[in-house]
Design an enzyme around this catalytic site. Sequence first.
Site, PDB file in Angstrom:
ATOM      1  N   ASP A 196      79.026  62.241  11.431  1.00  0.00           N
ATOM      2  CA  ASP A 196      79.179  61.067  13.038  1.00  0.00           C
ATOM      3  C   ASP A 196      80.340  61.975  14.192  1.00  0.00           C
ATOM      4  O   ASP A 196      80.317  61.515  14.674  1.00  0.00           O
ATOM      5  CB  ASP A 196      79.684  59.374  12.989  1.00  0.00           C
ATOM      6  CG  ASP A 196      78.983  58.706  13.435  1.00  0.00           C
ATOM      7  OD1 ASP A 196      78.417  58.590  14.596  1.00  0.00           O
ATOM      8  OD2 ASP A 196      78.994  57.135  13.350  1.00  0.00           O
TER       9      ASP A 196
ATOM     10  N   GLN B  69      78.755  52.003  10.872  1.00  0.00           N
ATOM     11  CA  GLN B  69      78.465  51.839  12.554  1.00  0.00           C
ATOM     12  C   GLN B  69      79.323  50.929  12.852  1.00  0.00           C
ATOM     13  O   GLN B  69      80.141  50.415  12.176  1.00  0.00           O
ATOM     14  CB  GLN B  69      77.002  50.730  12.539  1.00  0.00           C
ATOM     15  CG  GLN B  69      76.610  49.970  13.949  1.00  0.00           C
ATOM     16  CD  GLN B  69      75.988  51.060  15.125  1.00  0.00           C
ATOM     17  OE1 GLN B  69      75.059  52.312  13.868  1.00  0.00           O
ATOM     18  NE2 GLN B  69      76.117  51.590  16.413  1.00  0.00           N
TER      19      GLN B  69
ATOM     20  N   LYS C 120      67.942  54.093  13.678  1.00  0.00           N
ATOM     21  CA  LYS C 120      68.820  55.658  13.204  1.00  0.00           C
ATOM     22  C   LYS C 120      67.941  55.394  11.790  1.00  0.00           C
ATOM     23  O   LYS C 120      66.993  56.571  11.991  1.00  0.00           O
ATOM     24  CB  LYS C 120      69.632  55.275  13.053  1.00  0.00           C
ATOM     25  CG  LYS C 120      71.106  55.631  14.163  1.00  0.00           C
ATOM     26  CD  LYS C 120      72.130  55.010  13.606  1.00  0.00           C
ATOM     27  CE  LYS C 120      73.151  55.401  15.273  1.00  0.00           C
ATOM     28  NZ  LYS C 120      74.380  54.825  15.095  1.00  0.00           N
TER      29      LYS C 120
HETATM   30  N1  GUN Z   1      78.415  52.736  17.805  1.00  0.00           N
HETATM   31  C1  GUN Z   1      78.699  53.156  18.893  1.00  0.00           C
HETATM   32  N2  GUN Z   1      77.759  54.732  19.162  1.00  0.00           N
HETATM   33  C2  GUN Z   1      78.322  55.051  17.577  1.00  0.00           C
HETATM   34  C3  GUN Z   1      77.697  55.908  17.059  1.00  0.00           C
HETATM   35  O1  GUN Z   1      77.890  57.104  17.583  1.00  0.00           O
HETATM   36  N3  GUN Z   1      78.258  56.368  15.795  1.00  0.00           N
HETATM   37  C4  GUN Z   1      78.819  55.033  15.109  1.00  0.00           C
HETATM   38  N4  GUN Z   1      79.255  55.135  14.054  1.00  0.00           N
HETATM   39  N5  GUN Z   1      78.688  53.607  15.288  1.00  0.00           N
HETATM   40  C5  GUN Z   1      78.494  53.781  16.845  1.00  0.00           C
END
Ligand code: GUN
Length: 297
Positions: A121, A98, A54
């Site tokens: 998100d 995350q 990311k």
């Molecule tokens: N863990 C797995 N997929 C995601 C996501 O799309 N966003 C976040 N914040 N955590 C994740």
Amino acid sequence: MSAEIIDGKKIAAEIRAELKTEVQNLKAKSGVTPGLAVILVGEDPASQSYVTAKERACAEIGIFSDDNRLPASTTQAELLELIAQKNADPRIHGILVQLPVPRHIDTNAVIAAIAPSKDVDGFSPVSMGKLMIGLPTFISCTPHGIVQLLMRSGVKLAGAHVVVVGRSNIVGKPVANLLCQKAAYGDATVTICHSRTPNLADFTRQADVLIAAVGHAHTITAEMVKPGAVVIDVGVNRIEDPASPKGYRLKGDVDFEAVSQVASKITPVPGGVGPMTITMLLYNTVQSASQTVANCN
Ligand code: GUN
């Protein structure tokens, strides 16, 4: 029949190029650089690699990435305090914590602490509620990525029967809600199946568009797919493979080799939905920054 591959890497690259231009224009017009705070608690290897990907993607298109890596011993109060700081920081337009967070931290409390205006998100009750009633909001990234893959591949959704296998808050529920909205990307008839659905194949065989978001490799076999269906595989399952340099291979929820002989279009794993998830996070962050600029004018 050999299915056409829906190339997530290619479509993601197209959207990222559009976003790069948007970021340049925003900086030139307003002096504002979109900023994303990424918060990772603990040392889970899969989460570390997602977060690194990311941050790299942000840098590639000119988004400022604010990296916050915290030890697994971080308390909930400390994490909420950091989120409060990012909520108040004008350089930050999006906040991503995350998931999963360590067990001693309440995930719902963390998600609810993120200001809705920075919830890129799209996981908060406010964002999810708006999505469900069709109001503009940050759409969570994997569902948004799936919609973009379908639209940019020319898949007709109006009147189609979409069957979603999986009912998670991150994928199954939001993607089902999006695709049945009265909207250009919607108007589908949607069925949601899950681990307690008896005779799953009776449902999946009815799908014009089948979305597999189960989390188990090879759950969807060729016999479960209607000839000519479009198949979207959201699964990212690590399968041990001593011959591979990483010691594992990624496999989707769909038996790709067999199902691609039956489907008309299919996403591969890797290279399908995965690249789109990060791309839509970039999209939401750029939208958030643009919104902030618009609100100041
Ligand atoms: N863990 C797995 N997929 C995601 C996501 O799309 N966003 C976040 N914040 N955590 C994740």
